[in-house]
Structures are given as structure tokens and as C-alpha cells.
Design a protein around this motif. Structure first.
Motif, PDB file in Angstrom:
ATOM      1  N   MET A  16      67.087 -21.560 -10.135  1.00 15.58           N
ATOM      2  CA  MET A  16      66.494 -20.339  -9.595  1.00 15.58           C
ATOM      3  C   MET A  16      67.497 -19.495  -8.813  1.00 15.58           C
ATOM      4  O   MET A  16      67.281 -18.292  -8.619  1.00 15.58           O
ATOM      5  CB  MET A  16      65.322 -20.671  -8.664  1.00 15.58           C
ATOM      6  CG  MET A  16      64.177 -21.425  -9.307  1.00 15.58           C
ATOM      7  SD  MET A  16      62.874 -21.807  -8.106  1.00 15.58           S
ATOM      8  CE  MET A  16      62.085 -20.210  -7.937  1.00 15.58           C
ATOM      9  N   MET A  17      68.565 -20.115  -8.380  1.00 11.12           N
ATOM     10  CA  MET A  17      69.534 -19.424  -7.527  1.00 11.12           C
ATOM     11  C   MET A  17      70.879 -19.204  -8.210  1.00 11.12           C
ATOM     12  O   MET A  17      71.880 -18.897  -7.561  1.00 11.12           O
ATOM     13  CB  MET A  17      69.719 -20.210  -6.228  1.00 11.12           C
ATOM     14  CG  MET A  17      68.472 -20.230  -5.354  1.00 11.12           C
ATOM     15  SD  MET A  17      68.034 -18.595  -4.722  1.00 11.12           S
ATOM     16  CE  MET A  17      69.214 -18.477  -3.377  1.00 11.12           C
ATOM     17  N   SER A  74      65.944 -13.290  -7.241  1.00  9.63           N
ATOM     18  CA  SER A  74      65.471 -14.535  -7.842  1.00  9.63           C
ATOM     19  C   SER A  74      64.002 -14.313  -8.154  1.00  9.63           C
ATOM     20  O   SER A  74      63.170 -14.240  -7.240  1.00  9.63           O
ATOM     21  CB  SER A  74      65.666 -15.704  -6.872  1.00  9.63           C
ATOM     22  OG  SER A  74      65.060 -16.877  -7.378  1.00  9.63           O
ATOM     23  N   ALA A  83      63.611 -16.837 -13.012  1.00 10.94           N
ATOM     24  CA  ALA A  83      63.480 -18.132 -12.347  1.00 10.94           C
ATOM     25  C   ALA A  83      62.194 -18.872 -12.687  1.00 10.94           C
ATOM     26  O   ALA A  83      61.906 -19.898 -12.080  1.00 10.94           O
ATOM     27  CB  ALA A  83      63.574 -17.943 -10.828  1.00 10.94           C
ATOM     28  N   ASN A  86      65.590 -22.759  -1.408  1.00  7.86           N
ATOM     29  CA  ASN A  86      66.499 -21.728  -1.899  1.00  7.86           C
ATOM     30  C   ASN A  86      67.129 -20.931  -0.761  1.00  7.86           C
ATOM     31  O   ASN A  86      68.271 -20.480  -0.867  1.00  7.86           O
ATOM     32  CB  ASN A  86      65.771 -20.800  -2.861  1.00  7.86           C
ATOM     33  CG  ASN A  86      65.419 -21.485  -4.172  1.00  7.86           C
ATOM     34  OD1 ASN A  86      65.979 -22.530  -4.498  1.00  7.86           O
ATOM     35  ND2 ASN A  86      64.505 -20.910  -4.935  1.00  7.86           N
ATOM     36  N   ASN A 131      67.908 -12.798 -11.635  1.00 10.63           N
ATOM     37  CA  ASN A 131      67.914 -14.144 -12.201  1.00 10.63           C
ATOM     38  C   ASN A 131      66.481 -14.547 -12.525  1.00 10.63           C
ATOM     39  O   ASN A 131      65.663 -14.739 -11.629  1.00 10.63           O
ATOM     40  CB  ASN A 131      68.526 -15.142 -11.215  1.00 10.63           C
ATOM     41  CG  ASN A 131      68.532 -16.568 -11.760  1.00 10.63           C
ATOM     42  OD1 ASN A 131      68.304 -16.798 -12.942  1.00 10.63           O
ATOM     43  ND2 ASN A 131      68.765 -17.528 -10.891  1.00 10.63           N
ATOM     44  N   GLN A 154      62.309 -19.430 -18.194  1.00 12.71           N
ATOM     45  CA  GLN A 154      63.184 -18.365 -17.701  1.00 12.71           C
ATOM     46  C   GLN A 154      63.487 -17.341 -18.792  1.00 12.71           C
ATOM     47  O   GLN A 154      64.600 -16.836 -18.912  1.00 12.71           O
ATOM     48  CB  GLN A 154      64.442 -18.986 -17.075  1.00 12.71           C
ATOM     49  CG  GLN A 154      64.065 -19.900 -15.906  1.00 12.71           C
ATOM     50  CD  GLN A 154      65.173 -20.768 -15.387  1.00 12.71           C
ATOM     51  OE1 GLN A 154      66.324 -20.628 -15.760  1.00 12.71           O
ATOM     52  NE2 GLN A 154      64.832 -21.704 -14.498  1.00 12.71           N
TER      53      GLN A 154
END
Length: 272
Positions: free
Chosen positions: A84-85, A3, A56, A135, A54, A60
Motif C-alpha cells: 500500500m505504501m 495511497s 492499494a 502505514n 498508488n 490493486q
């Protein structure tokens, strides 16, 4: 899974460093990509057969795909259900929080929680929370351990609380919200790679931690709390504060995303 946020990346200290379209952002997105590549190298050296990155930060769309280590895949673009996850529910064996920062209301380089400066505090089940701790709770719900956290020294200090077994890499030392003693990328790359390789020893599914959660959010202005409170599940608990309960962390984070989006849309220029 990585992330990848940007405020805690190597060398970043200033607003324009992370705002898409600015000249500094063009420079620091390369340093950001370098941090990600360093972690990918370490994860692969430690035995990872596949790495999902990913994006984040902000819109993004900051990492440079053409410069990404070819052993990884990149999830880029906005409006992902888990933000974000996104990808934490895909069977990954561990997650890295790269380029993270401290939470709203805390000391730290570019500290905030989701919104740049409209949120003054977030609490998860009564305890002060950051993007990292939120997260981490979501990762725990899917039985995924946090392997590594990178950012400034204060971010790493916070991570000792929500991810006590994780490797920590401080790529800079906070002096103020907009200043830090920064380690050059040649050194942070080596530190990130070494920590990521060591962290792979902890990779593997854990027992999921599932249960109800309560999130409280405090804003810097009363009208933002009023705006967020139009969501049926959200309580207006104070002049500048709202709260909501959720059956699990996935639902809690989706609700948090709605609350922050509505509050952000209520901001009006310099007066907030």
C-alpha cells in the motif's frame, strides 16, 4: 503520493462494492476514481508539481486510468515490495491515505486489517493498530508526513491518533459494518479537494523516525496462527496469536505481508 484504498471511498458500504468483477464494483470503481481525482485537484491547487497514485486495494487494479486526472501518475498491480505504501521511498513530500477504513476488531464500515475477516486484531509496539497507523509509521521512517486521511467517521477518529496534523474528510457516517449514511459524490469531491489543497501547507520532508518495532497479530482460528508461525522470525505467542520483531518499520511491514499471505493461504472455504 496518494495511497488509495477502496473500502473508505464515497458510497461504499458492502462486500460486493469492492470485490473485483461484481456489478456493484464496476459502479463504485468510478466513484473511487472520482475521490482520487478530487484529491489530485486539491494537491495541485496547493502547489504539488507531481502526484503519484498508488493503487492499494485488493488486486490493486480498480482505478480507471482513462478517467484519471492527467496531472497524476498511477502505480497499479500487485506484488509491490511496500504494498500500500510503494513509492513512499521515492522522495515524496507528503502522503494522502484515501478511502481508508478502521482496523480489524473495530467498529467501522468494512473494517479489517489486510485480510477481510481472518484477523481479529493487530498491535504495533503494544498499541492497537490499523492499516492507517501501520502505514503512518512506515511514512515516518522515510520522513514523509501524512497530509490527509479520508474514510468513514470512525476512520477519521482513529487518524487523529496516528496522524494528528492531517486534514480529515469523513465521506460517510458508520451505522454498522455494512451500512452508512453516505454523502453524495458532488459534496465529497468538494470536501476532498478543499482538504487536499489545505493539506499542502504541511508538505515537506520531516526528520525520519527509525527504530525497532514489534507487531502482534491475532487470528480468528488457531490453525492460521500455526501456519504463520512457520516463518523463522515469527513467534507463536498464543493459541491464535503470533508476534515478531523487526529492526525497522520497512522490515516489519514486509514481514507482516508474509504473515498475512501465509495465513490467507491456510483458509479453507466456509470453515476458515
Amino acid at each position: 503520493m496518494i495511497s488509495a484504498d477502496m473500502e473508505g471511498a464515497t458510497g461504499v458500504t458492502w462486500t460486493d462494492d469492492v470485490v473485483p468483477g461484481t456489478e456493484p464494483w464496476q459502479r463504485f470503481r468510478r466513484l473511487f476514481t472520482g475521490d482520487v481525482n478530487a484529491v489530485i485537484a486539491g494537491l495541485c491547487a496547493g502547489g504539488a508539481g507531481d502526484v503519484l497514485v498508488n493503487e492499494a486495494h485488493s488486486a490493486q487494479r480498480n482505478l480507471l486510468l482513462e478517467e484519471l486526472d492527467p496531472r497524476a501518475r498511477m502505480l497499479t498491480g500487485r506484488h509491490k515490495p511496500l504494498s500500500m505504501m510503494q513509492g513512499i521511498d521515492s522522495g515524496v513530500a507528503g502522503v494522502v491515505f484515501l478511502g481508508y477504513h478502521t482496523g480489524a476488531g473495530c467498529d467501522g464500515v468494512l473494517s479489517h486489517t489486510y485480510l477481510p475477516n481472518q484477523i481479529t486484531g493487530v498491535w504495533l509496539d503494544g498499541a492497537p493498530a490499523s492499516e492507517g497507523s501501520l502505514n503512518a509509521a512506515l511514512a515516518a521512517e522515510y520522513g514523509v508526513p501524512v497530509l490527509l486521511v479520508s474514510g468513514d467517521d470512525l476512520t477519521c477518529a482513529q487518524a487523529r491518533e496516528y496522524a494528528p496534523g492531517a486534514e480529515l474528510v469523513a465521506v460517510k457516517e458508520c451505522v454498522s459494518r455494512y451500512a452508512a449514511i453516505c454523502t453524495p459524490p458532488a459534496r465529497t469531491a468538494a470536501q476532498l479537494t478543499g482538504a487536499a489543497e489545505a493539506a499542502m501547507a504541511r508538505a515537506g520532508r520531516c526528520e525520519p523516525v527509525i527504530g525497532p518495532h514489534r507487531i502482534e497479530v491475532e487470528f480468528d482460528a488457531s490453525h492460521l496462527a500455526q501456519a504463520a508461525a512457520i516463518v523463522p522470525t515469527v513467534e507463536h505467542t498464543g493459541v491464535r496469536r503470533v508476534a515478531f520483531d523487526a529492526a525497522d518499520m520497512t522490515a516489519a511491514m514486509k514481514a507482516f505481508k508474509v504473515v498475512t499471505a501465509i495465513a490467507d493461504s491456510a483458509v479453507q472455504g466456509k470453515y476458515g
